[in-house]
Enzyme design. Structure first.
Site, PDB file in Angstrom:
ATOM      1  CG  ASP A 195      -0.222  -0.133   2.540  1.00 10.35           C
ATOM      2  OD1 ASP A 195       0.996  -0.353   2.531  1.00 10.35           O
ATOM      3  OD2 ASP A 195      -0.891  -0.041   3.588  1.00 10.35           O
ATOM      4  CD  GLU A 282       9.666  -0.898  11.956  1.00  6.21           C
ATOM      5  OE1 GLU A 282       8.676  -0.674  11.234  1.00  6.21           O
ATOM      6  OE2 GLU A 282       9.611  -0.912  13.210  1.00  6.21           O
TER       7      GLU A 282
END
Length: 332
Positions: A195, A282
């Site tokens: 997206d 992350e």
């Protein structure tokens, strides 16, 4: 010698005819000149009208300035370029095909690309299988189902496991099982959600990644963009972000790429599934791979935005009803 009387008679006879001929010739010339003048006048009028019409049309013309960047499609494969392994987790929803189509249209312009698409499903779906076959891209199609206790309930997502964690980990495992640690072909791994919006320049910037490269990402953390902080020596020393800036690596998933060799040499490096707070996914991977000082700023020392964290608006399908108004067998 003719007599003067005869000469005079000859003049009297010839002179009238000469005068008549002269008058007739002058009349014809005058008519021709008048016609030519009329044509010229009409021509000028037509020309003036044409210029006025052209002037009016020019008022409606928008002059477009030519940019310096001219795109030419690169070759599909080059022996001298590192391979970009683009990992994209995806899941079934009404806009899935639309999102994948937009991303595929971008990736078609990138040389030496390997697209790893991982579905959040029990099996590889027909929609995604057919879609990937039709793109013409070099791809690998995988699937792994996220357990129900980790899935979102309604519109509320479980913060313990950000969407796509298991799918990204499966792609990392596939890379390690497919390529040996001594694999000689250079490559770079990038996590590209379906997206987001990506500049073609971003993919060329990441090709030179030696360990882990970083750059800004727009529309994240409630900001116009988040970015690494760069010092005068061109090194990363912190993070321009409001949300928990003291995270080890306060960066969005779209804001970094990893050298394939580093991924292969660090088999313990995965996105942690449990015991990780939201926003720390992350960091859970990167802290196993690199230190802060080893990060490589790209995008003109992190001064340019080349990726945008966009999302397609959820479609309103209230008129479909419970049974469905349109043919459910038609892919959208």
């Amino acid at each position: 010698m003719p007599k003067s009387r005869d000469i005079f008679a000859f003049v009297l006879i010839v002179l009238p005819w000469m005068l008549l001929i002269s008058i007739w010739h002058q009349s014809n010339v005058t008519s021709v000149l008048a016609a030519q003048k009329a044509d010229t006048s009409n021509g000028r009028s037509d020309s003036r009208a044409l210029k006025e019409s052209s002037s009016l049309q020019n008022r409606d013309i928008v002059h477009v300035l030519r940019t310096e960047y001219v795109y030419s499609r690169p070759p599909l494969w080059s022996e001298i370029l590192p391979t970009l392994h683009i990992i994209t987790p995806t899941y079934t929803r009404p806009v899935q095909k639309a999102e994948l189509t937009r991303l595929a249209n971008t990736l078609l312009h990138v040389s030496n690309l390997h697209w790893i698409v991982v579905e959040d499903s029990q099996r590889r779906t027909t929609l995604v299988s057919h879609f990937l076959q039709e793109t013409g891209l070099n791809y690998t199609h995988l699937n792994v189902l996220t357990p129900l206790n980790y899935k979102a309930k309604g519109d509320v997502r479980n913060p313990r496991v950000p969407r796509g964690t298991l799918q990204r980990n499966l792609a990392l495992r596939w890379l390690r099982e497919t390529f040996s640690v001594n694999y000689s072909q250079p490559g770079v791994v990038y996590f590209a959600d379906d997206d987001n919006t990506y500049s073609l320049q971003l993919f060329e910037e990441m090709r030179s990644t030696k360990k882990v490269s970083v750059w800004p990402v727009a529309f994240v953390g409630g900001l116009r963009y988040e970015s690494p902080k760069i010092n005068g020596q061109g090194k990363v020393y912190g993070w321009k972000t409001v949300f928990d800036p003291h995270r080890p690596f306060a960066i969005d998933m779209a804001g970094f790429a990893v050298n394939l060799g580093l991924i292969l040499s660090k088999p313990q490096a995965y996105f942690k599934l449990r015991g990780v707070k939201g926003g720390y996914q992350e960091s859970s991977l990167l802290k196993e791979l690199v230190t802060l000082s080893e990060l490589e700023p790209k995008a003109s020392n992190c001064t340019k935005v080349l990726v945008w964290h966009t999302r397609t608006e959820k479609p309103v399908l209230v008129n479909e009803g419970k049974k469905g108004f349109t043919d459910s067998s038609v892919e959208i």
